[in-house]
Scaffold this motif. Structure first.
Motif, PDB file in Angstrom:
ATOM      1  N   LEU A 189      -3.970  -2.049  11.166  1.00  0.00           N
ATOM      2  CA  LEU A 189      -4.755  -2.638  10.086  1.00  0.00           C
ATOM      3  C   LEU A 189      -4.807  -4.160  10.205  1.00  0.00           C
ATOM      4  O   LEU A 189      -3.975  -4.766  10.892  1.00  0.00           O
ATOM      5  CB  LEU A 189      -4.126  -2.295   8.731  1.00  0.00           C
ATOM      6  N   VAL A 234      -4.068  -7.423   7.999  1.00  0.00           N
ATOM      7  CA  VAL A 234      -3.191  -7.645   6.851  1.00  0.00           C
ATOM      8  C   VAL A 234      -3.500  -8.982   6.197  1.00  0.00           C
ATOM      9  O   VAL A 234      -3.578 -10.020   6.872  1.00  0.00           O
ATOM     10  CB  VAL A 234      -1.703  -7.604   7.277  1.00  0.00           C
ATOM     11  N   LEU A 257       5.536   4.584   2.915  1.00  0.00           N
ATOM     12  CA  LEU A 257       4.151   5.002   3.138  1.00  0.00           C
ATOM     13  C   LEU A 257       4.077   6.428   3.664  1.00  0.00           C
ATOM     14  O   LEU A 257       4.797   6.793   4.585  1.00  0.00           O
ATOM     15  CB  LEU A 257       3.472   4.069   4.136  1.00  0.00           C
ATOM     16  N   ILE A 279      -2.861   6.432   2.003  1.00  0.00           N
ATOM     17  CA  ILE A 279      -3.765   5.549   2.722  1.00  0.00           C
ATOM     18  C   ILE A 279      -5.128   6.207   2.871  1.00  0.00           C
ATOM     19  O   ILE A 279      -5.251   7.263   3.497  1.00  0.00           O
ATOM     20  CB  ILE A 279      -3.188   5.202   4.105  1.00  0.00           C
ATOM     21  N   ALA A 309      -9.486   3.135   5.337  1.00  0.00           N
ATOM     22  CA  ALA A 309      -8.731   1.882   5.219  1.00  0.00           C
ATOM     23  C   ALA A 309      -8.760   1.095   6.520  1.00  0.00           C
ATOM     24  O   ALA A 309      -8.494   1.639   7.594  1.00  0.00           O
ATOM     25  CB  ALA A 309      -7.294   2.163   4.803  1.00  0.00           C
ATOM     26  N   ARG A 310      -9.096  -0.172   6.410  1.00  0.00           N
ATOM     27  CA  ARG A 310      -9.085  -1.091   7.543  1.00  0.00           C
ATOM     28  C   ARG A 310      -8.219  -2.317   7.230  1.00  0.00           C
ATOM     29  O   ARG A 310      -7.869  -3.067   8.120  1.00  0.00           O
ATOM     30  CB  ARG A 310     -10.501  -1.568   7.881  1.00  0.00           C
ATOM     31  N   TYR A 311      -7.924  -2.512   5.941  1.00  0.00           N
ATOM     32  CA  TYR A 311      -7.178  -3.683   5.493  1.00  0.00           C
ATOM     33  C   TYR A 311      -5.987  -3.268   4.636  1.00  0.00           C
ATOM     34  O   TYR A 311      -6.047  -2.282   3.900  1.00  0.00           O
ATOM     35  CB  TYR A 311      -8.065  -4.603   4.639  1.00  0.00           C
ATOM     36  N   LEU A 312      -4.942  -4.061   4.735  1.00  0.00           N
ATOM     37  CA  LEU A 312      -3.765  -3.921   3.894  1.00  0.00           C
ATOM     38  C   LEU A 312      -3.519  -5.269   3.238  1.00  0.00           C
ATOM     39  O   LEU A 312      -3.380  -6.281   3.931  1.00  0.00           O
ATOM     40  CB  LEU A 312      -2.543  -3.527   4.732  1.00  0.00           C
ATOM     41  N   PHE A 339       1.593  -2.836  -1.936  1.00  0.00           N
ATOM     42  CA  PHE A 339       0.628  -2.719  -0.850  1.00  0.00           C
ATOM     43  C   PHE A 339      -0.656  -2.112  -1.402  1.00  0.00           C
ATOM     44  O   PHE A 339      -0.608  -1.142  -2.155  1.00  0.00           O
ATOM     45  CB  PHE A 339       1.151  -1.806   0.256  1.00  0.00           C
ATOM     46  N   PHE A 341      -4.477  -0.788   0.053  1.00  0.00           N
ATOM     47  CA  PHE A 341      -5.306  -0.465   1.214  1.00  0.00           C
ATOM     48  C   PHE A 341      -6.765  -0.411   0.794  1.00  0.00           C
ATOM     49  O   PHE A 341      -7.086   0.042  -0.299  1.00  0.00           O
ATOM     50  CB  PHE A 341      -4.904   0.900   1.788  1.00  0.00           C
ATOM     51  N   ASP A 342      -7.665  -0.847   1.703  1.00  0.00           N
ATOM     52  CA  ASP A 342      -9.089  -0.818   1.379  1.00  0.00           C
ATOM     53  C   ASP A 342      -9.891  -0.867   2.676  1.00  0.00           C
ATOM     54  O   ASP A 342      -9.364  -1.226   3.726  1.00  0.00           O
ATOM     55  CB  ASP A 342      -9.457  -2.008   0.489  1.00  0.00           C
ATOM     56  N   GLU A 343     -11.177  -0.525   2.562  1.00  0.00           N
ATOM     57  CA  GLU A 343     -12.055  -0.601   3.725  1.00  0.00           C
ATOM     58  C   GLU A 343     -12.539  -2.031   3.948  1.00  0.00           C
ATOM     59  O   GLU A 343     -13.019  -2.369   5.032  1.00  0.00           O
ATOM     60  CB  GLU A 343     -13.232   0.353   3.587  1.00  0.00           C
TER      61      GLU A 343
END
Length: 120
Positions: A7, A9, A72, A77, A81-84, A96, A98-100
């Motif tokens: 990911l 971050v 986790l 997740i 999800a591409r971002y944390l 934490f 998570f999102d695209e």
């Protein structure tokens, strides 16, 4: 989640002091000004299971670890999800998200911001 996920971050610090050497599972994810962010680190491998998060106070050099436990699992997740977003709060806990796309500050972070604006 297999054994890990890769990911980008983003670090959100709600601390009253600048931090550096922020480490997620032994991998550097940056630092932050007093109550801020410091960009994004891409290509971070995040393993499943218990997460270790530490940082250093830029003034004293003292190292801190999160007080809460973040573990986790695959169902936490989203598939896209591409971002944390790693959110560090004044009580030395973390959250934490998570999102695209790049996650927004958390509701808890917005409350911390609002209290600071009013001197609380």
């Amino acid at each position: 989640m297999k054994n890990d996920i890769v990911l980008s971050v983003v670090l959100y610090s709600y601390l009253d002091y600048a931090i550096f050497d922020v480490m997620l599972n032994g991998v550097g994810i940056g630092g932050a000004n007093s109550h801020g962010t410091n960009g994004m680190i891409t290509g971070i491998r995040v393993p499943s299971g218990a997460q270790a998060l530490t940082w250093r106070d830029a003034g004293s050099g003292k190292t801190f670890s999160i007080r809460n436990t973040i573990t986790l699992t695959e169902d936490q997740i989203p598939a896209d999800a591409r971002y944390l977003a790693v959110n560090i709060y004044p009580d030395n806990t973390a959250e934490f998200v998570f999102d695209e796309s790049i996650p927004d500050p958390t509701p808890r972070g917005k409350i911390v911001d609002e209290r600071r604006r009013h001197g609380k």
